[in-house]
Design an enzyme around this catalytic site. Structure first.
Site, PDB file in Angstrom:
ATOM      1  N   GLU A  23       0.867  -1.186   0.000  1.00 50.92           N
ATOM      2  CA  GLU A  23       0.000   0.000   0.000  1.00 50.92           C
ATOM      3  C   GLU A  23       0.905   1.237   0.000  1.00 50.92           C
ATOM      4  O   GLU A  23       1.851   1.314   0.782  1.00 50.92           O
ATOM      5  CB  GLU A  23      -0.913  -0.024   1.240  1.00 50.92           C
ATOM      6  CG  GLU A  23      -1.593   1.281   1.593  1.00 50.92           C
ATOM      7  CD  GLU A  23      -2.519   1.815   0.497  1.00 50.92           C
ATOM      8  OE1 GLU A  23      -3.320   1.048  -0.041  1.00 50.92           O
ATOM      9  OE2 GLU A  23      -2.412   3.020   0.184  1.00 50.92           O
ATOM     10  N   ALA A  53     -26.834   3.818  -0.011  1.00 51.35           N
ATOM     11  CA  ALA A  53     -27.425   4.988   0.650  1.00 51.35           C
ATOM     12  C   ALA A  53     -26.589   6.211   0.382  1.00 51.35           C
ATOM     13  O   ALA A  53     -25.368   6.127   0.296  1.00 51.35           O
ATOM     14  CB  ALA A  53     -27.512   4.749   2.153  1.00 51.35           C
ATOM     15  N   HIS A  91     -44.309  -0.534  15.753  1.00 54.67           N
ATOM     16  CA  HIS A  91     -44.986   0.750  15.899  1.00 54.67           C
ATOM     17  C   HIS A  91     -44.503   1.478  17.137  1.00 54.67           C
ATOM     18  O   HIS A  91     -44.284   0.840  18.163  1.00 54.67           O
ATOM     19  CB  HIS A  91     -46.498   0.486  15.999  1.00 54.67           C
ATOM     20  CG  HIS A  91     -47.311   1.736  15.968  1.00 54.67           C
ATOM     21  ND1 HIS A  91     -47.436   2.501  14.823  1.00 54.67           N
ATOM     22  CD2 HIS A  91     -48.010   2.354  16.942  1.00 54.67           C
ATOM     23  CE1 HIS A  91     -48.197   3.550  15.103  1.00 54.67           C
ATOM     24  NE2 HIS A  91     -48.561   3.485  16.375  1.00 54.67           N
TER      25      HIS A  91
HETATM   26  P1  NDP Z   1     -20.871  10.323  -8.821  1.00 52.19           P
HETATM   27  O1  NDP Z   1     -20.569   9.551 -10.043  1.00 52.19           O
HETATM   28  O2  NDP Z   1     -21.862   9.812  -7.842  1.00 52.19           O
HETATM   29  O3  NDP Z   1     -21.334  11.779  -9.235  1.00 52.19           O
HETATM   30  C1  NDP Z   1     -20.559  12.604 -10.035  1.00 52.19           C
HETATM   31  C2  NDP Z   1     -21.317  13.883 -10.236  1.00 52.19           C
HETATM   32  O4  NDP Z   1     -20.477  14.829 -10.871  1.00 52.19           O
HETATM   33  C3  NDP Z   1     -22.538  13.701 -11.107  1.00 52.19           C
HETATM   34  O5  NDP Z   1     -23.552  14.526 -10.605  1.00 52.19           O
HETATM   35  C4  NDP Z   1     -22.054  14.182 -12.463  1.00 52.19           C
HETATM   36  O6  NDP Z   1     -23.052  14.753 -13.248  1.00 52.19           O
HETATM   37  C5  NDP Z   1     -21.093  15.281 -12.073  1.00 52.19           C
HETATM   38  N1  NDP Z   1     -20.035  15.487 -13.066  1.00 52.19           N
HETATM   39  C6  NDP Z   1     -19.273  14.551 -13.663  1.00 52.19           C
HETATM   40  N2  NDP Z   1     -18.388  15.125 -14.499  1.00 52.19           N
HETATM   41  C7  NDP Z   1     -18.612  16.449 -14.449  1.00 52.19           C
HETATM   42  C8  NDP Z   1     -18.031  17.556 -15.094  1.00 52.19           C
HETATM   43  N3  NDP Z   1     -17.050  17.403 -15.990  1.00 52.19           N
HETATM   44  N4  NDP Z   1     -18.500  18.780 -14.792  1.00 52.19           N
HETATM   45  C9  NDP Z   1     -19.516  18.939 -13.912  1.00 52.19           C
HETATM   46  N5  NDP Z   1     -20.104  17.924 -13.255  1.00 52.19           N
HETATM   47  C10 NDP Z   1     -19.662  16.683 -13.528  1.00 52.19           C
HETATM   48  O7  NDP Z   1     -19.445  10.575  -8.150  1.00 52.19           O
HETATM   49  P2  NDP Z   1     -19.000  11.048  -6.719  1.00 52.19           P
HETATM   50  O8  NDP Z   1     -17.735  11.768  -6.951  1.00 52.19           O
HETATM   51  O9  NDP Z   1     -20.085  11.730  -5.973  1.00 52.19           O
HETATM   52  O10 NDP Z   1     -18.733   9.672  -5.981  1.00 52.19           O
HETATM   53  C11 NDP Z   1     -17.882   8.687  -6.573  1.00 52.19           C
HETATM   54  C12 NDP Z   1     -18.344   7.302  -6.238  1.00 52.19           C
HETATM   55  O11 NDP Z   1     -18.034   7.021  -4.899  1.00 52.19           O
HETATM   56  C13 NDP Z   1     -19.858   7.111  -6.326  1.00 52.19           C
HETATM   57  O12 NDP Z   1     -20.273   6.744  -7.611  1.00 52.19           O
HETATM   58  C14 NDP Z   1     -20.095   6.009  -5.349  1.00 52.19           C
HETATM   59  O13 NDP Z   1     -19.964   4.797  -6.034  1.00 52.19           O
HETATM   60  C15 NDP Z   1     -19.002   6.179  -4.333  1.00 52.19           C
HETATM   61  N6  NDP Z   1     -19.521   6.797  -3.104  1.00 52.19           N
HETATM   62  C16 NDP Z   1     -20.455   6.143  -2.359  1.00 52.19           C
HETATM   63  C17 NDP Z   1     -20.944   6.698  -1.210  1.00 52.19           C
HETATM   64  C18 NDP Z   1     -21.983   5.986  -0.434  1.00 52.19           C
HETATM   65  O14 NDP Z   1     -22.169   4.793  -0.610  1.00 52.19           O
HETATM   66  N7  NDP Z   1     -22.701   6.674   0.458  1.00 52.19           N
HETATM   67  C19 NDP Z   1     -20.494   7.984  -0.735  1.00 52.19           C
HETATM   68  C20 NDP Z   1     -19.535   8.607  -1.608  1.00 52.19           C
HETATM   69  C21 NDP Z   1     -19.071   8.016  -2.734  1.00 52.19           C
HETATM   70  P3  NDP Z   1     -24.015  13.879 -14.210  1.00 52.19           P
HETATM   71  O15 NDP Z   1     -25.038  13.267 -13.322  1.00 52.19           O
HETATM   72  O16 NDP Z   1     -24.583  14.902 -15.130  1.00 52.19           O
HETATM   73  O17 NDP Z   1     -23.141  12.885 -14.889  1.00 52.19           O
END
Ligand code: NDP
Length: 462
Positions: A35, A341, A436
């Site tokens: 790592e 979630a 409940h």
């Molecule tokens: P997500 O894929 O969930 O969301 C990315 C967001 O950024 C979307 O709204 C997307 O828009 C937007 N986006 C992407 N590219 C651009 C750009 N070039 N300009 C402007 N906006 C953009 O990614 P996150 O970074 O939030 O999280 C990454 C991953 O981490 C998640 O997919 C999830 O799998 C994991 N995660 C899980 C959590 C949990 O289980 N609670 C918590 C945090 C992360 P659009 O919708 O239009 O594509």
């Protein structure tokens, strides 16, 4: 005696890599793991765990306000960011040590340093070469920030966890998990919070009705949600202020601009080409249902494969890989009905299909919904609504989707996910006695369908 130094070399000490290493060692394999940053990976070090601790921290403001209705007199409440960050760091250090100890106790050879593939059976760490019969790539992902003028002024979630002071004004870009969760954290802690999303509604991919409820509720809590806009450029101004020009021409000032615009697989300069491991256009390692890459003895699990990027999924992928290869117990990874979630405030939790998915798949479904004020807020008067939804396939009566927005949604959905994953019917949900008074009991008391959609040409709710 094997011609290799190890039976398994794991690159990456996050959720998937550590689980695979421990299970393989338990099956008697000689295992090494490397790592480059800290054992525990994104989830433990700079993801799920510290995020949830910040979410807990950010709830107290509301709790103090609500306490008054229950007869409490609360003195002046003040929040100290450095205390929260220091306590959070202490806990992360503890977990990091536990991960290292668990690996050592399992008999793994634990290496600190960046590992690079020199060839298909050789991994180099800090100038030393190690050979292995099987290699597992579990290097996770990193936050992606698009290229735009002033991108160097933006931070990501990595930096947000370590800010020395709490920003008073925060602009968050993105509409996914991380953006919505951090908007809730900063807003809850008292920062003026703007959430900027390029699309028409946040949380694309989740159930549309549930997304609308989250958007409405976070706005009620004070987040300035602006959809249909993006950042054109950021300029730094005196006093460490960012001047953010949006694509609609408007300007806002923020102490920090945080980008949460997705994550990318960590495969750059890993030596994959020297080993002949194929990646897709986003850089993710291409794998089959056994997590096997294009090279038969090289496997990959977790976010680096960009399948479903969630810790519990990486854990299952790592575990099943180790069982199959070293334990003679072969089970393909099960990516069906994975619950998840978003720890927004209020949280959103889900399992199975969305209404939109069901319609797109040509299935006829009954939609059961309920929106209600949680009992707790009958006294506080807080204008907060919870929402539950079940999607039931008409032909089979099976519950194929469940969604909830509201306090404890994630805790509740874990149990509902067992039922959905097991393929239970709506009649079996209805036969189950509720608890409940809870919000969870709504899932077993939804008597009347709100609508029927799909198959016969009807459309999902808009
Ligand atoms: P997500 O894929 O969930 O969301 C990315 C967001 O950024 C979307 O709204 C997307 O828009 C937007 N986006 C992407 N590219 C651009 C750009 N070039 N300009 C402007 N906006 C953009 O990614 P996150 O970074 O939030 O999280 C990454 C991953 O981490 C998640 O997919 C999830 O799998 C994991 N995660 C899980 C959590 C949990 O289980 N609670 C918590 C945090 C992360 P659009 O919708 O239009 O594509």
């Amino acid at each position: 005696m094997s011609e290799f130094d190890f039976d398994l070399f794991v690159i990456g000490g996050g959720s998937g890599g550590v689980r695979a290493a421990r299970i393989a060692a338990g099956h008697g394999a000689r295992v090494a793991i490397a790592e480059e940053y800290r054992y525990g990976g994104t989830c433990v070090i700079r993801g799920c765990v510290p995020k949830k601790l910040l979410v807990f921290g950010s709830h107290f403001g509301e709790e103090f306000e609500d306490a008054v209705a229950y007869g409490w007199t609360v003195g002046e409440a003040r929040f100290d960011w450095p205390t929260l960050i220091a306590n959070k760091d202490k806990e992360i250090d503890r977990l990091n040590r536990i991960y290292i100890r668990m690996l050592k106790d399992a008999g793994c050879h634990v290496l600190d340093g960046r590992a690079v593939l020199a060839d298909a059976h050789t991994v180099e760490v800090g100038g030393r070469r190690h050979t292995a019969a099987t290699i597992l790539i579990a290097t996770g992902g990193y936050p992606f920030v698009p290229d735009f003028p002033g991108m160097e002024h933006a931070i990501t979630s990595n930096e947000a966890f370590h800010l020395p002071t709490m920003p008073k004004r925060v602009a968050i870009v993105g509409g996914g998990f991380i953006a919505v969760e951090f908007a809730g954290i900063f807003n809850g802690l008292g920062a003026e919070t703007v959430l900027l999303y390029r699309g028409e509604q946040i949380l694309r991919g989740f159930d549309r009705e549930a997304r609308d409820v989250v958007a409405r509720e976070i706005v009620k809590k004070g987040i300035d949600l602006r959809c249909g806009t993006d950042v054109a450029r950021i300029e730094s101004q005196p006093g460490d202020t960012c001047r953010v020009t949006l694509t609609d021409g408007s300007i806002l000032l923020a102490d920090k601009v945080m980008y949460a615009t997705g994550r990318r697989p960590n495969t750059d300069n890993l030596g994959l080409e020297s080993a002949g491991v194929a990646v897709d256009s986003s850089g993710a390692v291409k794998v089959d249902q056994w997590s096997r890459s294009s090279v038969p003895h090289i496997y990959a699990v977790g976010d680096v494969t960009d399948r479903i990027n969630l810790t519990p999924v990486a854990l299952q992928e790592g575990h099943r890989f180790a069982d199959a290869v070293f334990g003679a117990r072969k089970r393909a990874v099960d990516h069906a009905n994975v619950p998840s979630a978003v720890f927004s405030q209020p949280p959103l939790a889900t399992v199975g299909v969305t209404e939109e998915d069901a319609v797109a798949q040509g299935r006829e479904v009954d939609i059961f919904t309920s929106e209600f004020r949680p009992l707790r807020h009958t006294l506080t008067g807080r204008d907060e609504k919870s929402f539950v939804k079940l999607i039931v396939e008409v032909a089979s009566d099976r519950v194929i989707g469940a969604h909830m927005v509201g306090a404890d949604a994630a805790e509740i959905m874990q149990g509902v996910a067992v039922a959905v994953h097991a393929g239970l019917t709506k009649a079996q949900f209805d036969d189950t006695v509720g608890i409940h008074p809870t919000s969870a009991e709504e899932f077993v008391t939804l008597r009347q369908a709100t609508r029927r959609v799909g198959a016969a040409g009807s459309r999902a709710a808009e």
